[in-house]
Design an enzyme around this catalytic site. Sequence first.
Site, PDB file in Angstrom:
ATOM      1  N   HIS A  59       0.823  -1.224   0.000  1.00  0.00           N
ATOM      2  CA  HIS A  59       0.000   0.000   0.000  1.00  0.00           C
ATOM      3  C   HIS A  59       0.852   1.267   0.000  1.00  0.00           C
ATOM      4  O   HIS A  59       0.355   2.352  -0.285  1.00  0.00           O
ATOM      5  CB  HIS A  59      -1.047  -0.013   1.132  1.00  0.00           C
ATOM      6  CG  HIS A  59      -0.563   0.395   2.474  1.00  0.00           C
ATOM      7  ND1 HIS A  59      -0.265  -0.503   3.479  1.00  0.00           N
ATOM      8  CD2 HIS A  59      -0.326   1.615   3.000  1.00  0.00           C
ATOM      9  CE1 HIS A  59       0.124   0.150   4.551  1.00  0.00           C
ATOM     10  NE2 HIS A  59       0.094   1.438   4.294  1.00  0.00           N
ATOM     11  N   SER A 115       4.045   2.495   8.233  1.00  0.00           N
ATOM     12  CA  SER A 115       3.723   1.417   7.296  1.00  0.00           C
ATOM     13  C   SER A 115       4.931   0.920   6.533  1.00  0.00           C
ATOM     14  O   SER A 115       5.785   1.708   6.133  1.00  0.00           O
ATOM     15  CB  SER A 115       2.702   1.906   6.274  1.00  0.00           C
ATOM     16  OG  SER A 115       1.444   1.871   6.859  1.00  0.00           O
TER      17      SER A 115
END
Length: 411
Positions: free
Chosen positions: A213, A356
Amino acid sequence: MELLFGGCVLVVVTLTLGIGLGVGLSCEGKFRCGTSSRCISISAQCDGIVDCEEGEDELSCVRLSGKSSVLQVRSEGEWKTVCSDEWNSALGVSACKQLGYARYVESSSLPCSSIEQDFQNNLISININRSGLQQAIKIHNASHLSKTQCSSGRVTTIKCLDCGTRPRFSRRIVGGNVSASGQFPWQVSLHFQNEHLCGGSIITSQWILTAAHCVYGFAYPTLWALHVGLIEQPVNGAQALAVEKIIYHDRYRPKGLDYDIALMKLAEPLIFNGYVEPICLPNFGENFEDGLICWISGWGASEDGGEGSVSMHSARVPLISTKVCSQPGVYQGFISSWMICAGYLEGGTDSCQGDSGGPLACEDMAVWKLVGATSWGQGCAERNKPGVYTRITQSLYWIHLQMEVSREGET
Ligand code: 4AZ
């Protein structure tokens, strides 16, 4: 009546065709060549003869298993543990190459009885003649003998990379939750158009592991620069590393949460120096127990919706079983085999936006292993909403396959 009959014929024909195509596509009981409709028999996979157009049937034929990194090869549709009987370092070099590593460190042997039961049953001896050694051999197509016992009673373990150590980290200087220099030498900061966007982990001198992502829709190498060996952002003047290639899992979809994994290949290999070091990948079948204390790190926000941090922060987080993480009130129905949860159900400590792609790292017998890559969560540090990480043991085939394919053609 005729119309009805015609309709029936049409339905039957469509169904037959549909089912036929479906079976063809699913390649039931067979190996499918990539995304094509070609199916080959399982015994033709990893037999040393290329059957698929792109050679996929001769990839992912080697793996390292269990806590001791036991070498296994795929043969006749089964994974077999390699006896140390006829083993030598030339075979070790080939095995590491097939795992996608640029180098080989060492081989060793262990009594068969000392490895996990699951890997003891199917054994194989590999012997290779001189001409094979002179060619660029793949170890699974060396002439080999299947066995029920290794004549030496020992099996082969191999190491392709010195990884998971922190030679420049001194425990005395850890203050608060700002990371110390050399504490997480595998941590990478991924800059997109000159701004920190995500974390990543160094897994070899040329490969950085991150989340899909982070790069989905932005998989253009020239827009990214990577920074390693740093604690403080911004990185004015620090050398930025160029990216050669970005690969994300082809089953990743932005609306889904599975397959959240990507690799970035560096244009130039890293030089390891204690502040820049690779973390080890876990092995196939390795189990990390619930409650095991691991570490997350990165430059993410200190609160949900907050700004990124100037200094790299880190926190201790215990692993949470999928059973607990899937309970009602936690993430019922959302936790797949591609995910592993870590953190605290009471809240308070967690990864957050900007973390992330970064590591969930666990120390195992003095070696650090990459157990997860920061993926998602509801908010940050909320009660009953722990962090969710891409499960690296689930991603191993994909990771090694990408590295192996990317090395093809290299000498
Ligand atoms: C994010 O948005 C993010 N608390 C990362 C981790 C977590 C939540 C959000 C886990 O990058």
